[in-house]
Design an enzyme around this catalytic site. Structure first.
Site, PDB file in Angstrom:
ATOM      1  N   THR A  81      21.023  12.242  66.137  1.00 40.10           N
ATOM      2  CA  THR A  81      21.936  11.872  67.219  1.00 40.10           C
ATOM      3  C   THR A  81      21.184  11.340  68.433  1.00 40.10           C
ATOM      4  OG1 THR A  81      23.401  12.879  68.870  1.00 40.10           O
ATOM      5  CG2 THR A  81      21.851  14.349  67.833  1.00 40.10           C
ATOM      6  N   ASP A  82      21.879  10.551  69.251  1.00 41.37           N
ATOM      7  CA  ASP A  82      21.264  10.101  70.507  1.00 41.37           C
ATOM      8  C   ASP A  82      21.171  11.234  71.526  1.00 41.37           C
ATOM      9  OD1 ASP A  82      23.969  10.350  71.120  1.00 41.37           O
ATOM     10  OD2 ASP A  82      24.151   8.395  72.093  1.00 41.37           O
ATOM     11  N   GLU A  83      21.853  12.361  71.256  1.00 36.93           N
ATOM     12  CA  GLU A  83      21.867  13.448  72.241  1.00 36.93           C
ATOM     13  C   GLU A  83      20.485  14.083  72.413  1.00 36.93           C
ATOM     14  OE1 GLU A  83      25.360  15.939  72.130  1.00 36.93           O
ATOM     15  OE2 GLU A  83      26.535  14.367  71.179  1.00 36.93           O
ATOM     16  N   SER A  85      27.765  20.546  64.141  1.00 36.71           N
ATOM     17  CA  SER A  85      27.776  19.299  64.916  1.00 36.71           C
ATOM     18  C   SER A  85      28.526  19.347  66.246  1.00 36.71           C
ATOM     19  CB  SER A  85      28.378  18.187  64.048  1.00 36.71           C
ATOM     20  OG  SER A  85      29.768  18.410  63.872  1.00 36.71           O
ATOM     21  N   HIS A 134      26.994  19.649  80.837  1.00 32.06           N
ATOM     22  CA  HIS A 134      27.618  18.440  80.273  1.00 32.06           C
ATOM     23  C   HIS A 134      26.788  17.194  80.598  1.00 32.06           C
ATOM     24  CE1 HIS A 134      31.835  16.402  79.697  1.00 32.06           C
ATOM     25  NE2 HIS A 134      30.918  15.921  78.890  1.00 32.06           N
ATOM     26  N   THR A 189      31.725  24.377  55.204  1.00 27.42           N
ATOM     27  CA  THR A 189      32.068  25.170  56.387  1.00 27.42           C
ATOM     28  C   THR A 189      33.455  24.719  56.836  1.00 27.42           C
ATOM     29  OG1 THR A 189      31.256  23.533  57.977  1.00 27.42           O
ATOM     30  CG2 THR A 189      29.622  25.090  57.082  1.00 27.42           C
ATOM     31  N   ASP A 197      34.831  22.017  83.354  1.00 22.46           N
ATOM     32  CA  ASP A 197      33.829  21.180  82.700  1.00 22.46           C
ATOM     33  C   ASP A 197      33.006  21.984  81.685  1.00 22.46           C
ATOM     34  OD1 ASP A 197      32.520  18.854  82.184  1.00 22.46           O
ATOM     35  OD2 ASP A 197      31.613  18.640  84.163  1.00 22.46           O
ATOM     36  N   LEU A 240      36.734  14.842  70.738  1.00 25.65           N
ATOM     37  CA  LEU A 240      37.635  14.265  71.739  1.00 25.65           C
ATOM     38  C   LEU A 240      38.718  13.339  71.166  1.00 25.65           C
ATOM     39  CD1 LEU A 240      38.355  13.957  74.748  1.00 25.65           C
ATOM     40  CD2 LEU A 240      36.839  11.969  74.798  1.00 25.65           C
ATOM     41  N   TYR A 255      23.050  22.370  70.671  1.00 23.96           N
ATOM     42  CA  TYR A 255      23.195  21.410  69.560  1.00 23.96           C
ATOM     43  C   TYR A 255      22.079  20.376  69.611  1.00 23.96           C
ATOM     44  CZ  TYR A 255      24.783  17.132  67.210  1.00 23.96           C
ATOM     45  OH  TYR A 255      24.837  15.994  66.448  1.00 23.96           O
ATOM     46  N   SER A 256      21.912  19.706  70.764  1.00 27.57           N
ATOM     47  CA  SER A 256      20.923  18.628  70.811  1.00 27.57           C
ATOM     48  C   SER A 256      19.499  19.182  70.689  1.00 27.57           C
ATOM     49  CB  SER A 256      21.094  17.765  72.063  1.00 27.57           C
ATOM     50  OG  SER A 256      21.090  18.536  73.228  1.00 27.57           O
ATOM     51  N   LYS A 272      18.922  19.593  67.001  1.00 31.41           N
ATOM     52  CA  LYS A 272      18.710  18.305  66.323  1.00 31.41           C
ATOM     53  C   LYS A 272      17.339  17.728  66.699  1.00 31.41           C
ATOM     54  CE  LYS A 272      21.145  16.262  63.989  1.00 31.41           C
ATOM     55  NZ  LYS A 272      21.436  16.308  62.519  1.00 31.41           N
ATOM     56  N   PRO A 302      43.127  17.903  76.943  1.00 30.08           N
ATOM     57  CA  PRO A 302      42.130  18.501  77.848  1.00 30.08           C
ATOM     58  C   PRO A 302      40.985  17.537  78.147  1.00 30.08           C
ATOM     59  CG  PRO A 302      41.907  19.411  75.631  1.00 30.08           C
ATOM     60  CD  PRO A 302      43.009  18.400  75.566  1.00 30.08           C
TER      61      PRO A 302
HETATM   62  P1  NAD Z   1      30.636  17.455  60.561  1.00 27.87           P
HETATM   63  O1  NAD Z   1      30.598  18.720  61.335  1.00 27.87           O
HETATM   64  O2  NAD Z   1      31.917  16.698  60.444  1.00 27.87           O
HETATM   65  O3  NAD Z   1      30.115  17.706  59.073  1.00 27.87           O
HETATM   66  C1  NAD Z   1      28.996  18.505  58.797  1.00 27.87           C
HETATM   67  C2  NAD Z   1      29.008  18.826  57.304  1.00 27.87           C
HETATM   68  O4  NAD Z   1      27.836  19.605  57.028  1.00 27.87           O
HETATM   69  C3  NAD Z   1      30.229  19.643  56.861  1.00 27.87           C
HETATM   70  O5  NAD Z   1      30.756  19.099  55.676  1.00 27.87           O
HETATM   71  C4  NAD Z   1      29.648  21.034  56.640  1.00 27.87           C
HETATM   72  O6  NAD Z   1      30.342  21.762  55.633  1.00 27.87           O
HETATM   73  C5  NAD Z   1      28.222  20.725  56.222  1.00 27.87           C
HETATM   74  N1  NAD Z   1      27.295  21.837  56.523  1.00 27.87           N
HETATM   75  C6  NAD Z   1      27.166  22.501  57.696  1.00 27.87           C
HETATM   76  N2  NAD Z   1      26.244  23.478  57.567  1.00 27.87           N
HETATM   77  C7  NAD Z   1      25.783  23.428  56.283  1.00 27.87           C
HETATM   78  C8  NAD Z   1      24.841  24.179  55.548  1.00 27.87           C
HETATM   79  N3  NAD Z   1      24.194  25.219  56.108  1.00 27.87           N
HETATM   80  N4  NAD Z   1      24.585  23.832  54.273  1.00 27.87           N
HETATM   81  C9  NAD Z   1      25.248  22.790  53.679  1.00 27.87           C
HETATM   82  N5  NAD Z   1      26.190  22.063  54.334  1.00 27.87           N
HETATM   83  C10 NAD Z   1      26.450  22.375  55.621  1.00 27.87           C
HETATM   84  O7  NAD Z   1      29.492  16.547  61.216  1.00 27.87           O
HETATM   85  P2  NAD Z   1      29.436  14.972  61.430  1.00 27.87           P
HETATM   86  O8  NAD Z   1      30.051  14.649  62.734  1.00 27.87           O
HETATM   87  O9  NAD Z   1      29.898  14.296  60.206  1.00 27.87           O
HETATM   88  O10 NAD Z   1      27.860  14.776  61.599  1.00 27.87           O
HETATM   89  C11 NAD Z   1      27.029  14.587  60.447  1.00 27.87           C
HETATM   90  C12 NAD Z   1      25.593  14.394  60.897  1.00 27.87           C
HETATM   91  O11 NAD Z   1      25.506  13.267  61.770  1.00 27.87           O
HETATM   92  C13 NAD Z   1      25.024  15.579  61.679  1.00 27.87           C
HETATM   93  O12 NAD Z   1      23.689  15.751  61.289  1.00 27.87           O
HETATM   94  C14 NAD Z   1      25.131  15.135  63.135  1.00 27.87           C
HETATM   95  O13 NAD Z   1      24.120  15.746  63.916  1.00 27.87           O
HETATM   96  C15 NAD Z   1      24.898  13.644  63.003  1.00 27.87           C
HETATM   97  N6  NAD Z   1      25.531  12.811  64.046  1.00 27.87           N
HETATM   98  C16 NAD Z   1      26.854  12.959  64.364  1.00 27.87           C
HETATM   99  C17 NAD Z   1      27.434  12.113  65.314  1.00 27.87           C
HETATM  100  C18 NAD Z   1      28.907  12.211  65.641  1.00 27.87           C
HETATM  101  O14 NAD Z   1      29.383  11.472  66.524  1.00 27.87           O
HETATM  102  N7  NAD Z   1      29.700  13.039  64.977  1.00 27.87           N
HETATM  103  C19 NAD Z   1      26.669  11.145  65.947  1.00 27.87           C
HETATM  104  C20 NAD Z   1      25.308  11.025  65.588  1.00 27.87           C
HETATM  105  C21 NAD Z   1      24.765  11.855  64.638  1.00 27.87           C
HETATM  106  P1  TYD Z   2      32.774  15.354  71.798  1.00 27.94           P
HETATM  107  O1  TYD Z   2      33.782  14.599  70.987  1.00 27.94           O
HETATM  108  O2  TYD Z   2      32.759  16.848  71.714  1.00 27.94           O
HETATM  109  O3  TYD Z   2      31.332  14.735  71.487  1.00 27.94           O
HETATM  110  P2  TYD Z   2      29.908  15.007  72.230  1.00 27.94           P
HETATM  111  O4  TYD Z   2      30.012  16.206  73.068  1.00 27.94           O
HETATM  112  O5  TYD Z   2      28.988  15.185  71.074  1.00 27.94           O
HETATM  113  O6  TYD Z   2      29.621  13.755  73.022  1.00 27.94           O
HETATM  114  O7  TYD Z   2      33.013  14.978  73.329  1.00 27.94           O
HETATM  115  C1  TYD Z   2      32.998  13.637  73.774  1.00 27.94           C
HETATM  116  C2  TYD Z   2      33.157  13.643  75.279  1.00 27.94           C
HETATM  117  O8  TYD Z   2      34.480  14.124  75.591  1.00 27.94           O
HETATM  118  C3  TYD Z   2      32.201  14.589  75.991  1.00 27.94           C
HETATM  119  O9  TYD Z   2      31.842  14.015  77.247  1.00 27.94           O
HETATM  120  C4  TYD Z   2      33.017  15.856  76.216  1.00 27.94           C
HETATM  121  C5  TYD Z   2      34.424  15.330  76.392  1.00 27.94           C
HETATM  122  N1  TYD Z   2      35.528  16.185  75.924  1.00 27.94           N
HETATM  123  C6  TYD Z   2      36.639  16.398  76.745  1.00 27.94           C
HETATM  124  O10 TYD Z   2      36.719  15.891  77.882  1.00 27.94           O
HETATM  125  N2  TYD Z   2      37.651  17.173  76.258  1.00 27.94           N
HETATM  126  C7  TYD Z   2      37.620  17.747  75.023  1.00 27.94           C
HETATM  127  O11 TYD Z   2      38.566  18.489  74.631  1.00 27.94           O
HETATM  128  C8  TYD Z   2      36.468  17.522  74.194  1.00 27.94           C
HETATM  129  C9  TYD Z   2      36.374  18.141  72.815  1.00 27.94           C
HETATM  130  C10 TYD Z   2      35.450  16.715  74.685  1.00 27.94           C
END
Ligand code: NAD
Ligand code: TYD
Length: 350
Positions: free
Chosen positions: A131-133, A86, A290, A37, A286, A196, A156-157, A160, A211
């Protein structure tokens, strides 16, 4: 040799998990399954793409027939499942896409695992990365433990949380060997600049507004992505079926304080006068719904499996800034969409 399918391996965290498994475990054959994607970028894996124990397959976990064929062809012994939509802001605009990828996609993988691993649940493993969300939001006190009740707020949460429940249901109902981990916010290299920290680095560098939602008072608990990948490796190998682990760095930051720290680091790296980047901070409307505060209690993981984070936030943030400054080409490619033509388009669905 064990064959492991890692889903979402071309994304941010997935690419670090793939790299860790490929480089630390030559005894495994790693199949990276990813739809590519907007968030999937094969340039994230250029350093290991020719490793003999690595293979990429393009495909969509929402396509049940494809997933069935994938299991039939590859006969995996384990799945480490990260593929997902995600980004919270995107889930607010398009919840259904999140239900499809995160819920239906997970159930398709579970169905294939149930079918192909029947009678072999003791020697196979389904690892679900979450995720912790899912726990919702905290007030000023307390932390999320593995016993905290689920209370998701964003689409999203919610998606998940639903996928976590399905994984537990397949473990309880069919005896599937399954483990789940719930991690706090990650940061580090290859992070897509809609989130962020990479967004702020990118904007500061270009002297564009940063932002900050609301008053910047929301709190997140940040973990270096390579520590997350190492935690997944430990849990994958050591956790008992049916267990859950929270992963986090005991590292809470108010968004505004984090952005100010980032501005200071960037001023010094870019040779700007102290305080110059802070002028870019722009408070914006906001995010709907949030969550105020996330904080993970990772005591169980430390006590039972011995995992602790390897670096401080200040070290990790500086490494991250250095990486983005040294990898301008990667950033240009993802912000222009160039990577989708150049790296990803050579693959067609299999
Ligand atoms: P990301 O968005 O960077 O990557 C997601 C990947 O999944 C991409 O490579 C995308 O191409 C692939 N994908 C999406 N839909 C798909 C589908 N239908 N079939 C096959 N592939 C698909 O996400 P990330 O931040 O690396 O998160 C990875 C995992 O970790 C997720 O499950 C997310 O919920 C979890 N997670 C993320 C965080 C965080 O801070 N980013 C924290 C805790 C848990
Ligand atoms: P984000 O990186 O989107 O992660 P998550 O929403 O999964 O926690 O956002 C982290 C925090 O930063 C969240 O409280 C939302 C805030 N945020 C901003 O203030 N400005 C931004 O442009 C973005 C993307 C997030």
């Amino acid at each position: 040799m064990k064959k492991i399918i890692i889903t979402g391996g071309a994304g941010f965290i997935g690419s670090h998990v793939v790299r860790r498994f490929v480089t630390q475990h030559p005894e495994y054959h790693i199949v990276n399954l990813d739809k590519l994607t907007y968030a999937g970028n094969l340039a994230n894996l250029r350093d290991i793409e020719h490793a003999p124990n690595y293979e990429f397959v393009k495909g969509d976990i929402v396509d049940a027939d494809f997933i069935d064929r994938l299991f039939a062809t590859h006969q995996p012994d384990a799945v480490v499942h990260l593929a997902a939509e995600s980004h919270v802001d995107r889930s607010i605009t398009n919840p259904l896409e999140f239900v499809m990828a995160n819920v239906i996609g997970t159930v398709n993988l579970l169905n294939a695992a149930k079918k192909y691993w029947k009678g072999r649940y003791d020697i196979t493993r389904f690892y679900h990365v979450s995720t912790d969300e899912v726990y919702g939001t905290l007030g000023e006190d307390g932390m999320f433990t593995e016993e905290t009740a689920y209370d998701p707020h964003s689409p999203y949460s919610a998606s998940k949380a639903s996928s976590d429940h399905f994984v537990r249901a397949y473990q309880d109902t069919y005896g599937l060997n399954a483990v789940i981990s719930n991690c706090s916010n990650n940061y580090g290299s290859y992070h897509f600049p809609e989130k962020l920290i990479p967004l702020a680095i990118h904007n500061i560098k270009q002297s564009k507004p940063i932002p900050v939602y609301g008053k910047g008072e929301n709190i997140r608990d940040w973990l270096w992505v390579e520590d997350h990948a190492r935690a997944i490796e430990v849990i994958f190998h050591k956790a008992k079926s049916g267990t859950t682990y929270n992963i986090g760095g005991h590292n809470e930051w108010k968004n505004i304080d984090l952005i100010r720290l980032l501005c200071q680091i960037m001023d010094s790296k870019l040779g700007r006068a102290a305080g110059e980047s802070e002028k870019l901070i722009t408070f914006v409307t906001d995010r709907a719904g949030h969550d105020l505060r996330y904080a993970i209690d990772a005591t169980k993981l430390k006590n039972e499996l011995g995992w602790v984070p390897s670096i401080t936030f200040e070290e990790g943030l500086e490494k991250t800034v250095d990486w983005y400054l040294q990898n301008q080409e990667w950033l240009d490619d993802v912000t222009s969409g160039h990577y989708q033509q150049y790296y990803n388009d050579q693959y067609t669905n299999r």
